[in-house]
Structure formats: C-alpha cells, structure tokens
Design a protein around this motif. Structure first.
Motif, PDB file in Angstrom:
ATOM      1  N   LEU A 124      31.990  49.214  38.473  1.00 17.36           N
ATOM      2  CA  LEU A 124      30.224  49.533  37.305  1.00 17.36           C
ATOM      3  C   LEU A 124      29.532  49.762  39.176  1.00 17.36           C
ATOM      4  O   LEU A 124      28.349  50.078  39.109  1.00 17.36           O
ATOM      5  N   GLU A 125      30.141  48.463  40.124  1.00 15.68           N
ATOM      6  CA  GLU A 125      29.355  49.164  41.991  1.00 15.68           C
ATOM      7  C   GLU A 125      29.516  51.139  42.157  1.00 15.68           C
ATOM      8  O   GLU A 125      28.804  51.433  42.498  1.00 15.68           O
ATOM      9  N   ALA A 126      30.298  51.216  41.632  1.00 16.23           N
ATOM     10  CA  ALA A 126      31.100  52.945  42.551  1.00 16.23           C
ATOM     11  C   ALA A 126      29.927  53.188  41.415  1.00 16.23           C
ATOM     12  O   ALA A 126      29.474  54.589  41.910  1.00 16.23           O
ATOM     13  N   PHE A 127      30.038  53.116  39.838  1.00 16.37           N
ATOM     14  CA  PHE A 127      29.446  54.046  38.909  1.00 16.37           C
ATOM     15  C   PHE A 127      27.695  54.192  39.409  1.00 16.37           C
ATOM     16  O   PHE A 127      27.028  54.852  39.939  1.00 16.37           O
ATOM     17  N   ASN A 128      27.174  52.508  39.895  1.00 16.72           N
ATOM     18  CA  ASN A 128      25.816  52.687  40.556  1.00 16.72           C
ATOM     19  C   ASN A 128      25.828  53.177  41.314  1.00 16.72           C
ATOM     20  O   ASN A 128      24.395  53.881  41.558  1.00 16.72           O
ATOM     21  N   SER A 163      36.378  41.140  37.978  1.00 17.51           N
ATOM     22  CA  SER A 163      35.989  41.536  39.154  1.00 17.51           C
ATOM     23  C   SER A 163      36.876  43.544  39.354  1.00 17.51           C
ATOM     24  O   SER A 163      35.928  44.417  40.130  1.00 17.51           O
ATOM     25  N   ARG A 164      38.151  43.683  38.633  1.00 17.39           N
ATOM     26  CA  ARG A 164      37.893  45.165  38.230  1.00 17.39           C
ATOM     27  C   ARG A 164      36.014  46.107  38.235  1.00 17.39           C
ATOM     28  O   ARG A 164      36.371  46.842  38.545  1.00 17.39           O
ATOM     29  N   TRP A 188      42.542  33.406  35.037  1.00 15.45           N
ATOM     30  CA  TRP A 188      43.111  34.505  36.643  1.00 15.45           C
ATOM     31  C   TRP A 188      43.158  35.776  35.688  1.00 15.45           C
ATOM     32  O   TRP A 188      42.637  36.574  36.479  1.00 15.45           O
ATOM     33  N   ASP A 189      43.614  36.254  34.821  1.00 16.43           N
ATOM     34  CA  ASP A 189      43.699  37.044  34.472  1.00 16.43           C
ATOM     35  C   ASP A 189      42.180  37.477  33.994  1.00 16.43           C
ATOM     36  O   ASP A 189      41.696  39.040  34.416  1.00 16.43           O
ATOM     37  N   LEU A 190      40.942  37.102  33.535  1.00 15.97           N
ATOM     38  CA  LEU A 190      39.900  36.894  33.317  1.00 15.97           C
ATOM     39  C   LEU A 190      39.283  37.537  34.296  1.00 15.97           C
ATOM     40  O   LEU A 190      38.209  38.760  34.599  1.00 15.97           O
TER      41      LEU A 190
END
Length: 443
Positions: A157-161, A151-152, A144-146
C-alpha cells in the motif's frame, strides 16, 4: 540420560530435517521435558531443540535468514540464563518471532514483571497440557502469519501510494492550470487511502482483540494474587474481617472486569462480521457518564497506572442526558485513548523523573446539540507537525517491532465520525498536555 531416551530424542531431531511450514525452537535443560515437548509438536512443525540458553542463542544466530524460527518456547528456570533473559536477547536476532515462556508457579511474579522486556506472547504454567500447548502454539503462529501478511500489505500500500502521489505530482506540473484534473487526482488519492483502511480489516480485528484479551490476562493475574492474600489472612488470623472484606470486594471487581472484557472480545468479532455485511449495530440510549467512567477505570486498573503514580480525576457534568450510541464502540474509543494517555504519562515519568506528577482528567460537557467527552493528560504532548496525521491508517510514532501498526486512532476516528456522525479532535502542547475530545450528537 538413558540410551532409549537418547534414541528417542535423536528420532525427533531426525524429523526436524523435514521441510515444514513453521520452525519452532524448544529450550529446556531437562531433557525429559524437552523430549516430551518435541514429541507434542514435531509431527506438525519443524522443531529444533536446545538444552540451555547459550546453545539456543547460537542456533538462532546461525540459523539461515530465509528459514529462521517463527516461535521460541523456553523454560524459565535454567542454569546460566533464565528463559526471560534468553527471549529478551533473541529479540536482537529474530525480533518478529513469537515467544512463549514455561514457568513453575513460583516463577510467575518474576515472569510477569519481565513480560514487556522480552515481548512474551504467552506464559504457561508447568506441567503443560498437550492440547493446551498445541492450541497456544497454533494461535501464536497464526498471529505471526497475520503480522507478516499485514507487513506485506502495508509495504504494498505504501508503494502504491508513493506511485500514486508521484503521478499526482507529475499531472499537477503538466496540467497546473486545469483545476478539474488536479481535483480529480486528489479525490483518487483520498479514495485510495479509504480503501487502504478497508483492506486491512483482518489487521483491525487483531488490533482490537488485543486490548480486551490483555485485560483478561491482567485481571486474572490480579485475582490470583488476591486469592493468595486471602489465604494468608485466613491462615494468620481468621478474625481479620475488614481486610477480608476489602480483598473480596477487589476480587468481585476483578471478576466483573474479566467478564466484561471477555464479552468485549466476542462483541468485537461480531461487530466486525456485521460490518462486513454492511450492518454496524443499533444505537441505544446510553448514559455517557457511566460509560466513560467504566472504560477509563478499566484501563486505569488494567494498566496498573497507580503503580506509576498516575492520578485520575473525573469532572463529569450533572444531569447529562442519554445519547443514542453503540456503547461497545464508544467504549473501545475511550479505552484506547486512556491506554495511550497512560503510556505517554509512564514514558514521561521515566524521562523527567520522580518530581513529575502524572495526572489524567476525564471531563464530560453538555454543549447543547452534542455531548463532549475529553480525556486529558499532562504528559509530553504530541508534536504539532504530526497532529494532523495521527488519525491516518498505519501512522504511528511507536518503534518498529512493538506490535503497533498504527490503526488504533484510525479505528477511533471511524467509530466516532463514521458510525456516530460525531467529531474527534486533538489539542496538545509539547511538555504540557494532550487532550482528545469526542463530540457525540444527542439525537
């Protein structure tokens, strides 16, 4: 329930108020069993308890959004609502939580048939050993932690892209006649996408380990069923030699498959550690006919494709020369592609109906300098507008919450193209077929 047991359970519930890293909900209509389970876990985790499915659902719905349950452990046999029904309903409120079902031996078949419906992480036979339960809970919460970390990471990465793409677009508008600057911006975007793949090394390990471990569990279940059949035949008629021989042959195959996939899981971890050190393993001369037959057959049996009416046909070139490969890597590629094909065919049969005959073809060809391996299905196909993106990291068409993060085909691409200097391509027509072809150099 005795006064002593009520006090003991009240003492455990008092510990629930202490702030701890993970929250677990235990559900069992037998208060003695509930107290025992809570006692095993409350020292390390924030444990809440419920004595039936309705009470558990109410607790899940009323739970504070910022501090919801990460794990639900439920008994299967409960009045009013079974454990599988409870866990399936809990997905609507806490879809990302892990779920463990506790079951007596008589309920195993019912639980297995409902595993996908409730997205059960693990089911355990009762009575449960304390050490085994604690280890399973630890692994479930680590998973679950992984997933939360992944997800974060994906969002970052999506925001950076997106930011990078906006910058490229802005620079293109202002410097449209400066080809050198535009090319530099495009190269930066490509480098960033490659870094995104490397940055998800941990997610890749989790994704790759998932397949072999699922097979281990599946073949273990089949072996248990066959053993039951063997016992029944022995009890009914000790002279049924042909039937016993067939069962023993199946047992032998399943045991071999469990062994192969257990080693595969260990090999995947070692390969990823070698990759982190810049070493991806040594190529060895490999019979690709045998390799592709082995891994596609394992997928076919492990996914129980025959139960869905799926036929598999082999068209393997004769006298195919051996090629230098990292066999475990290519095996994972064909296992992944076959899994995807079977899932597509199963979905297609549900959508079209019984008159649809799902079929899977495995083809090998010697093209001169290369050996081609094609895995083709007659399923619903891949839309043309997304065929150019399916090998991109994190791209997936599967629904959110299914555990798929879009790394399977990206990893296949890296194994074939980066490790083997080969080629992987897709050809598809909607409602007709999909074919993945891998081309491996002979030298």
């Amino acid at each position: 329930m005795s006064v002593f047991k009520k006090k003991a359970l009240a003492g455990i519930k008092e510990k629930e108020k202490q702030a701890k890293e993970h929250r677990i909900l235990l559900v069992d209509d037998e208060l003695d069993a509930l107290e025992t389970l809570a006692g095993m876990l409350s020292r390390r985790y924030d444990v809440a308890t419920a004595s039936n499915g309705a009470q558990a659902l109410e607790m899940i719905r009323d739970d504070h959004p910022g501090n919801s349950f990460q794990l639900v452990i439920s008994d299967q046999r409960m009045p009013g609502m079974t454990g599988v029904e409870l866990l399936a309903k809990s997905m609507q409120v806490i879809p990302n939580a892990k779920r463990i079902i506790l079951s007596g031996f008589a309920d195993v078949e019912a639980v297995i048939s409902s595993v996908n419906e409730a997205r059960i992480y693990e089911f355990m036979l009762k009575p449960v050993e304390g050490d085994k339960l604690r280890l399973t809970v630890q692994r479930a919460l680590e998973a679950w932690d992984l997933e939360q970390q992944n997800s974060r990471m994906v969002k970052e990465l999506e925001a950076f892209n997106r930011t990078l793409q906006e910058k490229v677009a802005e620079r293109t508008r202002t410097l449209r006649f400066r080809d050198e600057e535009i090319l530099r911006a495009q190269n930066q975007l490509i480098v960033q996408q490659k870094m995104a793949s490397l940055g998800t090394l941990t997610a890749g390990i989790a994704h790759e380990i998932k397949n072999p471990l699922n097979f281990i569990n599946s073949f273990a279940e089949l072996t248990q069923e066959l053993l039951d059949d063997l016992k029944t035949h022995l009890d009914d008629d000790p002279n049924l030699h042909p039937e016993l021989t067939e069962i023993l042959n199946d047992l032998n195959f399943n045991a071999g498959a469990v062994k192969v996939h257990g080693r595969m899981a260990d090999t995947i971890i070692n390969n990823m550690l070698q990759l982190a050190q810049g070493n991806i393993g040594k190529r060895q001369p490999t019979d690709l006919n045998n390799l592709v037959r082995e891994y596609t057959r394992l997928s076919y049996v492990g996914k129980r494709a025959a139960d869905h009416g799926i036929e598999i046909h082999y068209d393997l070139a004769e006298d195919l020369p051996k090629a230098p490969t990292i066999a475990q890597g290519l095996g994972r590629v064909w296992l992944n592609l076959t899994n995807n094909a079977i899932e597509a065919l199963t979905a297609g049969k549900k959508e079209v109906g019984e008159h649809f005959q799902p079929s899977l073809q495995v083809i090998t060809r010697d093209t001169g300098d290369h050996i081609e391996v094609t895995i083709r299905d007659n399923g619903p196909g891949i839309p043309e507008n997304i065929q150019g993106r399916i090998f991109d990291p994190f791209f997936t068409t599967k629904p959110t919450g299914t555990g798929n993060i879009g790394l399977g085909l990206s990893i296949c691409y890296d194994i074939v193209v980066m490790q083997h200097l080969g080629e992987i391509k897709v050809s598809s027509e909607p409602n007709r077929f999909t074919a993945f072809t891998t081309s491996i150099p002979k030298t």
